[in-house]
Design a protein around this motif. Structure first.
Motif, PDB file in Angstrom:
ATOM      1  N   SER A 168      60.960  44.834   6.738  1.00  0.00           N
ATOM      2  CA  SER A 168      61.962  43.809   6.430  1.00  0.00           C
ATOM      3  C   SER A 168      63.378  44.383   6.510  1.00  0.00           C
ATOM      4  O   SER A 168      64.151  44.023   7.385  1.00  0.00           O
ATOM      5  CB  SER A 168      61.708  43.193   5.058  1.00  0.00           C
ATOM      6  N   TRP A 169      63.720  45.312   5.609  1.00  0.00           N
ATOM      7  CA  TRP A 169      65.108  45.792   5.566  1.00  0.00           C
ATOM      8  C   TRP A 169      65.510  46.534   6.839  1.00  0.00           C
ATOM      9  O   TRP A 169      66.576  46.269   7.414  1.00  0.00           O
ATOM     10  CB  TRP A 169      65.294  46.720   4.361  1.00  0.00           C
ATOM     11  N   LEU A 170      64.670  47.472   7.253  1.00  0.00           N
ATOM     12  CA  LEU A 170      65.044  48.259   8.434  1.00  0.00           C
ATOM     13  C   LEU A 170      64.935  47.430   9.720  1.00  0.00           C
ATOM     14  O   LEU A 170      65.726  47.587  10.640  1.00  0.00           O
ATOM     15  CB  LEU A 170      64.183  49.526   8.535  1.00  0.00           C
ATOM     16  N   ALA A 171      63.963  46.533   9.765  1.00  0.00           N
ATOM     17  CA  ALA A 171      63.842  45.671  10.944  1.00  0.00           C
ATOM     18  C   ALA A 171      65.063  44.759  11.060  1.00  0.00           C
ATOM     19  O   ALA A 171      65.628  44.585  12.147  1.00  0.00           O
ATOM     20  CB  ALA A 171      62.566  44.837  10.878  1.00  0.00           C
ATOM     21  N   ASP A 172      65.519  44.208   9.927  1.00  0.00           N
ATOM     22  CA  ASP A 172      66.720  43.364   9.943  1.00  0.00           C
ATOM     23  C   ASP A 172      67.936  44.168  10.361  1.00  0.00           C
ATOM     24  O   ASP A 172      68.800  43.694  11.109  1.00  0.00           O
ATOM     25  CB  ASP A 172      66.973  42.767   8.550  1.00  0.00           C
ATOM     26  N   ALA A 173      68.000  45.395   9.863  1.00  0.00           N
ATOM     27  CA  ALA A 173      69.161  46.228  10.183  1.00  0.00           C
ATOM     28  C   ALA A 173      69.236  46.524  11.671  1.00  0.00           C
ATOM     29  O   ALA A 173      70.298  46.454  12.293  1.00  0.00           O
ATOM     30  CB  ALA A 173      69.089  47.539   9.385  1.00  0.00           C
ATOM     31  N   GLN A 191      75.460  43.542   3.018  1.00  0.00           N
ATOM     32  CA  GLN A 191      74.131  43.504   2.378  1.00  0.00           C
ATOM     33  C   GLN A 191      73.094  44.212   3.242  1.00  0.00           C
ATOM     34  O   GLN A 191      72.267  44.987   2.749  1.00  0.00           O
ATOM     35  CB  GLN A 191      73.760  42.030   2.186  1.00  0.00           C
ATOM     36  N   ILE A 192      73.151  43.939   4.558  1.00  0.00           N
ATOM     37  CA  ILE A 192      72.174  44.525   5.479  1.00  0.00           C
ATOM     38  C   ILE A 192      72.315  46.040   5.487  1.00  0.00           C
ATOM     39  O   ILE A 192      71.318  46.787   5.414  1.00  0.00           O
ATOM     40  CB  ILE A 192      72.342  43.919   6.892  1.00  0.00           C
ATOM     41  N   TYR A 193      73.573  46.526   5.588  1.00  0.00           N
ATOM     42  CA  TYR A 193      73.775  47.981   5.629  1.00  0.00           C
ATOM     43  C   TYR A 193      73.400  48.622   4.300  1.00  0.00           C
ATOM     44  O   TYR A 193      72.861  49.734   4.259  1.00  0.00           O
ATOM     45  CB  TYR A 193      75.241  48.293   5.960  1.00  0.00           C
ATOM     46  N   LYS A 194      73.659  47.914   3.209  1.00  0.00           N
ATOM     47  CA  LYS A 194      73.338  48.469   1.884  1.00  0.00           C
ATOM     48  C   LYS A 194      71.827  48.634   1.740  1.00  0.00           C
ATOM     49  O   LYS A 194      71.346  49.682   1.276  1.00  0.00           O
ATOM     50  CB  LYS A 194      73.868  47.509   0.814  1.00  0.00           C
ATOM     51  N   LYS A 195      71.096  47.637   2.180  1.00  0.00           N
ATOM     52  CA  LYS A 195      69.629  47.713   2.076  1.00  0.00           C
ATOM     53  C   LYS A 195      69.089  48.803   2.985  1.00  0.00           C
ATOM     54  O   LYS A 195      68.149  49.526   2.626  1.00  0.00           O
ATOM     55  CB  LYS A 195      69.003  46.374   2.432  1.00  0.00           C
ATOM     56  N   LYS A 211      70.625  51.497   3.832  1.00  0.00           N
ATOM     57  CA  LYS A 211      70.971  52.777   3.182  1.00  0.00           C
ATOM     58  C   LYS A 211      69.963  53.088   2.073  1.00  0.00           C
ATOM     59  O   LYS A 211      69.474  54.217   1.968  1.00  0.00           O
ATOM     60  CB  LYS A 211      72.378  52.664   2.603  1.00  0.00           C
ATOM     61  N   MET A 212      69.640  52.066   1.296  1.00  0.00           N
ATOM     62  CA  MET A 212      68.658  52.269   0.217  1.00  0.00           C
ATOM     63  C   MET A 212      67.313  52.666   0.791  1.00  0.00           C
ATOM     64  O   MET A 212      66.628  53.544   0.269  1.00  0.00           O
ATOM     65  CB  MET A 212      68.517  50.975  -0.595  1.00  0.00           C
ATOM     66  N   ALA A 213      66.930  52.030   1.880  1.00  0.00           N
ATOM     67  CA  ALA A 213      65.637  52.331   2.506  1.00  0.00           C
ATOM     68  C   ALA A 213      65.607  53.765   3.016  1.00  0.00           C
ATOM     69  O   ALA A 213      64.623  54.496   2.828  1.00  0.00           O
ATOM     70  CB  ALA A 213      65.371  51.340   3.643  1.00  0.00           C
ATOM     71  N   TYR A 214      66.716  54.194   3.652  1.00  0.00           N
ATOM     72  CA  TYR A 214      66.774  55.560   4.181  1.00  0.00           C
ATOM     73  C   TYR A 214      66.639  56.569   3.033  1.00  0.00           C
ATOM     74  O   TYR A 214      65.927  57.578   3.150  1.00  0.00           O
ATOM     75  CB  TYR A 214      68.086  55.815   4.922  1.00  0.00           C
ATOM     76  N   GLU A 215      67.319  56.276   1.929  1.00  0.00           N
ATOM     77  CA  GLU A 215      67.271  57.222   0.801  1.00  0.00           C
ATOM     78  C   GLU A 215      65.857  57.293   0.246  1.00  0.00           C
ATOM     79  O   GLU A 215      65.346  58.392  -0.037  1.00  0.00           O
ATOM     80  CB  GLU A 215      68.259  56.782  -0.294  1.00  0.00           C
ATOM     81  N   ALA A 216      65.219  56.149   0.095  1.00  0.00           N
ATOM     82  CA  ALA A 216      63.859  56.127  -0.451  1.00  0.00           C
ATOM     83  C   ALA A 216      62.891  56.852   0.468  1.00  0.00           C
ATOM     84  O   ALA A 216      62.054  57.657   0.020  1.00  0.00           O
ATOM     85  CB  ALA A 216      63.409  54.680  -0.661  1.00  0.00           C
ATOM     86  N   LEU A 217      63.022  56.604   1.751  1.00  0.00           N
ATOM     87  CA  LEU A 217      62.085  57.212   2.699  1.00  0.00           C
ATOM     88  C   LEU A 217      62.373  58.703   2.848  1.00  0.00           C
ATOM     89  O   LEU A 217      61.445  59.506   3.046  1.00  0.00           O
ATOM     90  CB  LEU A 217      62.183  56.498   4.057  1.00  0.00           C
ATOM     91  N   SER A 218      63.632  59.050   2.787  1.00  0.00           N
ATOM     92  CA  SER A 218      63.975  60.463   2.855  1.00  0.00           C
ATOM     93  C   SER A 218      63.374  61.217   1.659  1.00  0.00           C
ATOM     94  O   SER A 218      62.822  62.312   1.817  1.00  0.00           O
ATOM     95  CB  SER A 218      65.499  60.617   2.881  1.00  0.00           C
ATOM     96  N   LYS A 262      74.665  56.207   8.968  1.00  0.00           N
ATOM     97  CA  LYS A 262      73.950  56.300   7.680  1.00  0.00           C
ATOM     98  C   LYS A 262      72.670  57.107   7.820  1.00  0.00           C
ATOM     99  O   LYS A 262      72.289  57.871   6.935  1.00  0.00           O
ATOM    100  CB  LYS A 262      73.634  54.910   7.153  1.00  0.00           C
ATOM    101  N   LEU A 263      71.985  56.948   8.957  1.00  0.00           N
ATOM    102  CA  LEU A 263      70.729  57.680   9.170  1.00  0.00           C
ATOM    103  C   LEU A 263      70.991  59.178   9.328  1.00  0.00           C
ATOM    104  O   LEU A 263      70.211  60.020   8.853  1.00  0.00           O
ATOM    105  CB  LEU A 263      70.002  57.129  10.404  1.00  0.00           C
ATOM    106  N   LEU A 264      72.097  59.494   9.992  1.00  0.00           N
ATOM    107  CA  LEU A 264      72.403  60.899  10.247  1.00  0.00           C
ATOM    108  C   LEU A 264      72.687  61.682   8.961  1.00  0.00           C
ATOM    109  O   LEU A 264      72.663  62.915   8.954  1.00  0.00           O
ATOM    110  CB  LEU A 264      73.610  61.009  11.191  1.00  0.00           C
ATOM    111  N   GLN A 265      72.964  60.930   7.890  1.00  0.00           N
ATOM    112  CA  GLN A 265      73.227  61.624   6.621  1.00  0.00           C
ATOM    113  C   GLN A 265      71.970  62.261   6.036  1.00  0.00           C
ATOM    114  O   GLN A 265      72.043  63.053   5.104  1.00  0.00           O
ATOM    115  CB  GLN A 265      73.815  60.634   5.605  1.00  0.00           C
ATOM    116  N   HIS A 266      70.795  61.869   6.579  1.00  0.00           N
ATOM    117  CA  HIS A 266      69.536  62.416   6.044  1.00  0.00           C
ATOM    118  C   HIS A 266      68.942  63.373   7.069  1.00  0.00           C
ATOM    119  O   HIS A 266      68.260  62.959   8.015  1.00  0.00           O
ATOM    120  CB  HIS A 266      68.558  61.278   5.729  1.00  0.00           C
ATOM    121  N   ASP A 267      69.188  64.673   6.858  1.00  0.00           N
ATOM    122  CA  ASP A 267      68.752  65.672   7.842  1.00  0.00           C
ATOM    123  C   ASP A 267      67.247  65.694   8.017  1.00  0.00           C
ATOM    124  O   ASP A 267      66.748  65.917   9.128  1.00  0.00           O
ATOM    125  CB  ASP A 267      69.218  67.075   7.406  1.00  0.00           C
ATOM    126  N   ASN A 268      66.532  65.499   6.901  1.00  0.00           N
ATOM    127  CA  ASN A 268      65.079  65.623   7.020  1.00  0.00           C
ATOM    128  C   ASN A 268      64.502  64.512   7.880  1.00  0.00           C
ATOM    129  O   ASN A 268      63.505  64.699   8.594  1.00  0.00           O
ATOM    130  CB  ASN A 268      64.392  65.687   5.645  1.00  0.00           C
TER     131      ASN A 268
END
Lengths: 322, 529
Positions: free
Chosen positions: A102-107, A162-166, A168-175, A216-222
């Motif tokens: 949902s969130w990443l697909a929308d993004a 809203q889309i970018y915020k979600k 970002k949250m998804a990237y942090e959770a998955l990271s 935003k994705l590049l902020q998560h090296d892993n």
């Protein structure tokens, strides 16, 4: 059903150093690669607005993207390729999947069609179509995406945030979930990895450097390391025909049962079962009406043919000096 | 417009109306004959008469004059030149539209020529469809120029420019019969322009909405220019699991009795809403830009297109797709031939009709033989029309259903538990050949003969083959001939003013496993093409 029949994936064309540049087709491709099953990749570059693509063919059977929750779910359902057999009941796995779907697909959809210029979408979807067709289909798709994401002139700014915020949250959770592992769950591949890897590769390679999502994705090296590592291991490891035989261990991540059981109906209207009697009745009624119509036409045409000919003669040009 | 001054001859000067069908009581001889001829023919020289001649005497006089004129015309050419062509009655229509059609009048040198050309000009002006009536009169030329005449063309522009019609048609490329309703608006801008909108529905599940304009004269072009925008939808789901929708523009560039050149630009979309299509059809779904030029050469010397008993016809159609600077448009070359010959046999109005037709389609460009040809452009044999009436290429065979002959592929399988094999898609072919022989004859009943109802015995054969995607390597004439399908039959032909109906009994001599053909009673409808 012969088990030796090959799988064929029909997806959109490759670009940006990706085997298929469409963000909807890429996860399916990666899923097949993760399963290490041999398959053939073919392209359809003249149908960008189809929701049937990607689809997987196996013999006379086809799994379309717009049926039964998608190609991956269909392959799992029919036990062709099931990488998720141990994860279906794990709540974290389910919520991570929901977040990606949902969130990443929308993004991705927002970034591709509304956030960046038309060149990215044009290269993926419209480069093989003549310009007027491609342009019209692009504008139609932009409109559809706005409808789907609920974006209007008034709320455009707010929806974007809203889309970018979600995302970002998804990237942090998955990271956090990923950490230093090779895969997201139990260090073995699942459809979750296919979807997330597809998203990550598309964001990193297809989106322009000015893209906010990419930033935003590049902020998560892993995550970046994870994407590069899996890309090298599975996508660039050689062609699918040279992939070794599937695993045979009980907890194998790639199980393929012996028999196929494709019993679902296609999307859209299934054929209504008609009784023999109904069919016969309808056929007879059709013939009866046709016979009536023909009889009337014949009567009007054949019986009235004499007078029509006289009129025709009157219309002929001629001279008379009598 | 006033009449020129007459000679000092009391003989009344009245124009000759060359086009009225009704009896013309006031036809008169022409004033501007050779003096020599006038002297030689006493009938045209009238002594001075008292002004109070009776009508009866006048009528008798004119009858004598006309008889004399007719005698002279029958015995030889009566020379006459056209001095001027005067057009009257065109308030809206531009002069040059009419003048362009009447050019030939100026070259006439005899009365006989003039009358013949006047008839042709009248028909051409009527054919513009913007006049309610056209009258061509011959008047005497200026007195100082003997042997001359002024031609006066009086037109009455159509009072009601809006008209509607409903008809039934078939075209060379159509698979079957269509019913069409159209509205026409004539002469909107005075250029002889005819605007029309039409709705068509075909028996082959096609529907079309179109609007067009036809200009008889456009910037000096010799033939009419037509332009038509259309939205066409064809449903082939039942036969080949796809639907075709085209939005396009068709331009008629050149058209004469033997030649026809059209350009077609269309955005075509193939979809499969049923999601049951076979692999070949699945691969071709999507959007295409069609930009093609089509040239048709046609000679039809048959005495009738509904029941030919004498003569021959030949049609060649060449279509080249890819006429566009954009290399992504559909590129193909399609060629069709059709040759017919009718031999009269001399009894019961019997005639033997022989025909052979062939067609081939190939894509062009790099690696063209390894690429597939476009499905809608391929050749499909079969349908509910009579092969005798459909001129233009291989289209139908008696006894075979729509798209019923040719290569097939199984559709998508849905249910494993269901024992029935999936249905098949008909894919058409790149090469098609068909031949027919038809012996038609009157029946020994006078009532049937009067109505034109007659019988016929027929035989036909045909085949299609694939050449693209490197299949040409497997093609051999022997295999092609061995797999030819054929049928024979006998039937009754009922020609009507709208269509030709055939009630036939067909017997299939040879068909392949998946061909959709049946021996039995068939009813076919054809409009002559």
């Amino acid at each position: 059903m012969e088990q030796s029949q090959e799988l064929t994936l029909v997806a959109r064309k490759p670009y940006f150093d990706l085997p298929t540049a469409c963000p909807i087709c890429l996860p399916v491709y990666i899923y097949l690669k993760l399963s290490r099953l041999p398959f053939t990749l073919e392209f359809n570059s003249i149908y960008p607005d189809s929701d049937q693509i990607p689809y997987v063919e196996y013999g006379a059977y086809v799994a379309y993207n717009n049926e039964n929750d998608g190609v991956i779910e269909r392959l799992k359902e029919k036990s062709v390729i099931d990488l998720d057999s141990d994860f279906q009941a794990v709540p974290e796995w389910i919520s991570a999947k929901a977040m990606i779907d949902s969130w990443l697909a929308d993004a991705i959809m927002y970034e591709l069609w509304l956030g960046s210029d038309a060149s990215v979408a044009d290269k993926i979807y419209y480069s093989d179509l003549p310009w007027p067709i491609g342009k019209i289909l692009y504008l139609k798709q932009v409109y559809n995406v706005k409808q789907r994401l609920g974006i209007t002139k008034d709320n455009a700014q707010w929806r974007e945030e809203q889309i970018y915020k979600k995302a970002k949250m998804a990237y942090e959770a998955l990271s956090t979930r990923l950490g230093d592992q090779n895969f997201l769950f139990e260090n073995r591949p699942s459809s979750l990895d296919a979807c997330f890897l597809g998203h990550a590769l598309f964001t990193l390679q297809a989106l322009p450097e000015t893209s906010m999502l990419r930033g935003k994705l590049l902020q998560h090296d892993n995550i970046v390391r994870y994407a590069e590592k899996l890309k090298m291991e599975f996508l660039e490891a050689g062609s699918s025909s040279s992939v070794p035989q599937p695993h045979s261990s009980p907890s194998s991540s790639a199980q393929r049962r012996g028999t196929w059981n494709w019993s679902s109906k296609p999307k859209g209207k299934p054929k209504r079962e008609k009784t023999e009697e109904e069919k016969k009745f309808k056929k007879r009624a059709k013939y009866f009406l046709a016979a009536q119509g023909i009889a009337v036409l014949l009567f009007l045409s054949v019986m009235g043919r004499g007078s029509a000919e006289v009129e025709l003669e009157d219309d002929d040009e001629g001279f008379s000096y009598d | 417009m006033s009449y020129p001054e007459s000679k000092p001859d009391p003989k009344p000067q009245q124009p000759v109306n060359a086009t009225d069908l009704d009896e013309e009581d006031d036809l008169d001889d022409l004033d501007d004959l050779d003096e020599e001829e006038i002297e030689d023919d006493d009938a045209f020289i009238e002594p001075e008469r008292p002004k109070s001649r009776t009508a009866e005497e006048r009528a008798r006089e004119e009858k004598v004059k006309m008889a004399s004129l007719v005698r002279r015309m029958q015995s030889g050419a009566v020379s006459l030149r056209v001095h001027d062509v005067i057009i009257k009655g065109n308030n809206k229509t531009k002069d040059y539209i009419i003048e362009a059609e009447v050019e030939a009048l100026k070259n006439a040198s005899t009365i006989q020529d003039l009358l013949r050309v006047s008839s042709a000009v009248n028909m051409r002006l009527q054919a513009l469809e913007v006049f309610d009536s056209v009258a061509i009169r011959l008047d005497s030329g200026p007195p100082e120029l003997p042997d001359t005449t002024n031609v006066i063309i009086e037109v009455v522009e159509t009072a009601n420019p809006l008209s509607g019609e409903i008809g039934a048609y078939t075209k060379a490329e159509a698979r079957s019969y269509t019913v069409e309703g159209s509205l026409k608006y004539k002469n909107l801008f005075g250029y002889g322009d005819i605007w029309d909108g039409s709705l068509k529905y075909g028996c082959d599940h096609s529907a079309e909405v179109s609007a067009g304009v036809s200009l008889p004269r456009f910037k000096g072009l010799v033939t009419p220019l037509t332009a038509r925008a259309y939205l066409l939808s064809q449903d082939w789901l039942k036969f080949s699991s796809y639907k075709e929708r085209s939005l396009g523009l068709s331009l008629g560039l050149f058209s004469s009795s033997h030649h026809d050149l059209t350009y077609n630009l269309a955005w075509r979309n193939l979809t499969d809403p049923s999601q049951l299509s076979s692999k070949t059809i699945r691969r071709q779904l999507g959007h295409n830009l069609l930009s093609s030029l089509k040239y048709t050469f046609k000679i039809d010397r048959r005495n009738s297109s509904l029941r030919p008993t004498r003569g021959y016809s030949f049609v060649s159609t060449t279509q080249i797709g890819g006429f566009s600077p954009d290399s992504r448009s559909l590129r193909f070359l399609r060629q069709e031939f059709d040759l017919r010959y009718a031999i009269p046999l001399g009894f019961y109005r019997a005639a033997l009709n022989l025909g052979v037709s062939a067609g081939v389609i190939l894509p062009w460009g790099d690696g063209f033989l390894s690429r597939p040809s476009s499905i809608p452009e391929r050749f499909f044999l079969g349908g509910n029309t009579s092969p005798l009436c459909t001129l233009g290429g291989p289209t139908t065979l008696w006894g075979f259903k729509t798209r019923g002959l040719g290569l097939t592929e199984p559709r998508r399988q849905i249910n494993d538990e269901n024992a029935d094999p999936p249905e098949r898609d008909y894919l058409g072919g790149d090469l098609a050949v068909s031949a027919l022989a038809d012996l038609s004859f009157d029946l020994p009943f006078s009532w049937l003969r009067e109505k034109g109802i007659h019988a016929h015995v027929f035989a036909n054969a045909g085949n299609v083959a694939k050449l693209t995607e490197n299949e040409y390597r497997n093609f051999s004439m022997r295999k092609f001939m061995e797999s030819i399908r054929g049928s024979v039959g006998v039937g009754l032909v009922i020609p009507t003013s709208l269509f030709r109906m055939e009630l036939n009994y067909c017997h299939i001599l040879k068909k392949n496993d998946y061909d959709r053909a049946k021996s039995g009673i068939w009813l076919t409808f054809s409009a002559p093409s």
